[in-house]
Design a protein around this motif. Structure first.
Motif, PDB file in Angstrom:
ATOM      1  N   VAL A 116     130.730  10.582  -3.403  1.00 14.00           N
ATOM      2  CA  VAL A 116     130.306   9.510  -2.501  1.00 14.00           C
ATOM      3  C   VAL A 116     129.392  10.049  -1.410  1.00 14.00           C
ATOM      4  O   VAL A 116     128.334   9.482  -1.105  1.00 14.00           O
ATOM      5  N   VAL A 117     129.797  11.177  -0.816  1.00  6.79           N
ATOM      6  CA  VAL A 117     129.009  11.761   0.272  1.00  6.79           C
ATOM      7  C   VAL A 117     127.662  12.256  -0.237  1.00  6.79           C
ATOM      8  O   VAL A 117     126.633  12.093   0.420  1.00  6.79           O
ATOM      9  N   GLU A 118     127.658  12.859  -1.430  1.00  5.24           N
ATOM     10  CA  GLU A 118     126.415  13.394  -1.975  1.00  5.24           C
ATOM     11  C   GLU A 118     125.366  12.306  -2.157  1.00  5.24           C
ATOM     12  O   GLU A 118     124.169  12.533  -1.939  1.00  5.24           O
ATOM     13  N   LYS A 119     125.805  11.114  -2.544  1.00  2.12           N
ATOM     14  CA  LYS A 119     124.866  10.012  -2.730  1.00  2.12           C
ATOM     15  C   LYS A 119     124.389   9.434  -1.400  1.00  2.12           C
ATOM     16  O   LYS A 119     123.242   9.014  -1.276  1.00  2.12           O
ATOM     17  N   ALA A 120     125.286   9.407  -0.419  1.00  6.01           N
ATOM     18  CA  ALA A 120     124.965   8.732   0.847  1.00  6.01           C
ATOM     19  C   ALA A 120     124.270   9.641   1.855  1.00  6.01           C
ATOM     20  O   ALA A 120     123.395   9.199   2.598  1.00  6.01           O
TER      21      ALA A 120
END
Length: 325
Positions: free
Chosen positions: A122-126
């Protein structure tokens, strides 16, 4: 962006991996493109990526940072990974994984790892370059720039001495030379009394008041301060430089990461039925209070705040006030 596991989670994870390897020989294929086998333990490969993951888990390198397989750091972590695999294999041999307590611990480790992987994805995408730049731009709109002053000072013990120095300056005497000869402030006398650039909010009240309306090139004082009597000369005035994107980047990344994790947990809790079966314990006299949770960075509006200003000084600014060059 990755979240390193503690050493115990890494050990438990290796136990799970070893068990899987015993059941599925396809695990011997390189787990990552271009991966290299760097050792074999009872016929099973140890990959360079396994060693690097251990180094990341221990906080020795950051995610994405290269790790030379010929380095001492790599060889030390390789020895540890080999030890972990040997310990895990021996635990399986002794059927420790069949113990109910071990199964619960392995299940907990699996849940922890899966949870971390979800957060990572999730963090990698955001948390990407566009999001970082967008938040930085918002912060610049919200931030207020202060005026910076560069000044020199001469500090002496008495008002009479300060007045005599001011008369010498009025006749063209060198401020730098008088500062070196007469100033009692050891922190600035040998550089001509230079205080560097500062904002008035970090200075003692006497300095802030004296410099409030001062203009470039103006002599200020003498005025009383805690260390004696001060005479200032304003060398320059300018607007404070905004924090650069690169300087703000770590704060922004931390804030975006926190924001994403918080939103994810709120969404998951909102869609789940969670019943707490324990009641809140009563506060006991003298019992330490648990600190409240807070974002990892200061915020202004919806953006992380710029680098915090130093706290106001309470003594003579020469030895204590930070100078900006």
């Amino acid at each position: 962006m990755k979240f390193p596991h503690s050493r115990i989670w890494a050990l438990l994870a290796v136990t799970v991996v070893v068990a899987a390897c015993g059941q599925n020989q396809s695990a011997e294929k390189p787990p990552e493109p271009g991966d290299t086998a760097v050792a074999r333990v009872n016929g099973h490969a140890v990959w360079a990526s396994d060693v690097k993951r251990e180094a990341v888990a221990q906080g020795l390198i950051s995610e994405g940072e290269p790790l030379d397989i010929s380095s001492d750091l790599f060889r030390q972590r390789l020895d540890e990974v080999v030890d972990q695999k040997l310990l895990a294999a021996e635990a399986l041999k002794r059927k420790l994984d069949k113990d109910p307590v071990a199964q619960r611990r392995l299940a907990a480790a699996r849940e922890r790892i899966l949870g971390d992987m979800l957060v990572e994805s999730v963090v990698e995408k955001a948390v990407n370059e566009d999001a970082i730049r967008r938040l930085y731009a918002e912060q610049q709109k919200l931030s207020k720039r202060s005026e910076e002053i560069r000044a020199r000072q001469i500090l002496v013990a008495s008002q009479a001495e300060a007045e005599s120095i001011k008369k010498l300056l009025a006749t063209g005497a060198s401020f730098d030379a008088l500062a070196m000869e007469r100033s009692t402030d050891q922190a600035t006398r040998f550089n001509g009394g230079d205080l560097g650039y500062f904002t008035v909010d970090v200075m003692p009240e006497a300095y802030a008041g004296a410099l409030k309306t001062a203009q470039k090139g103006q002599l200020v004082g003498p005025f009383a301060t805690e260390g004696g009597w001060a005479i200032l000369r304003v060398e320059d005035k300018r607007m404070e430089e905004p924090i650069t994107l690169e300087a703000a980047r770590p704060q922004i990344v931390r804030f975006l990461t926190y924001d994403q994790v918080r939103d994810l947990l709120e969404k998951l809790r909102g869609g789940a039925k969670v019943d707490m079966l324990t009641s809140k314990t009563q506060d006991l006299p003298g019992e330490p209070e648990e600190p409240a949770s807070a974002p990892p960075v200061e915020l202004q509006g919806s953006a992380p705040a710029a680098a915090p200003q130093p706290a106001p000084a309470t003594a003579n600014p020469a030895p204590g006030a930070p100078a900006k060059k």
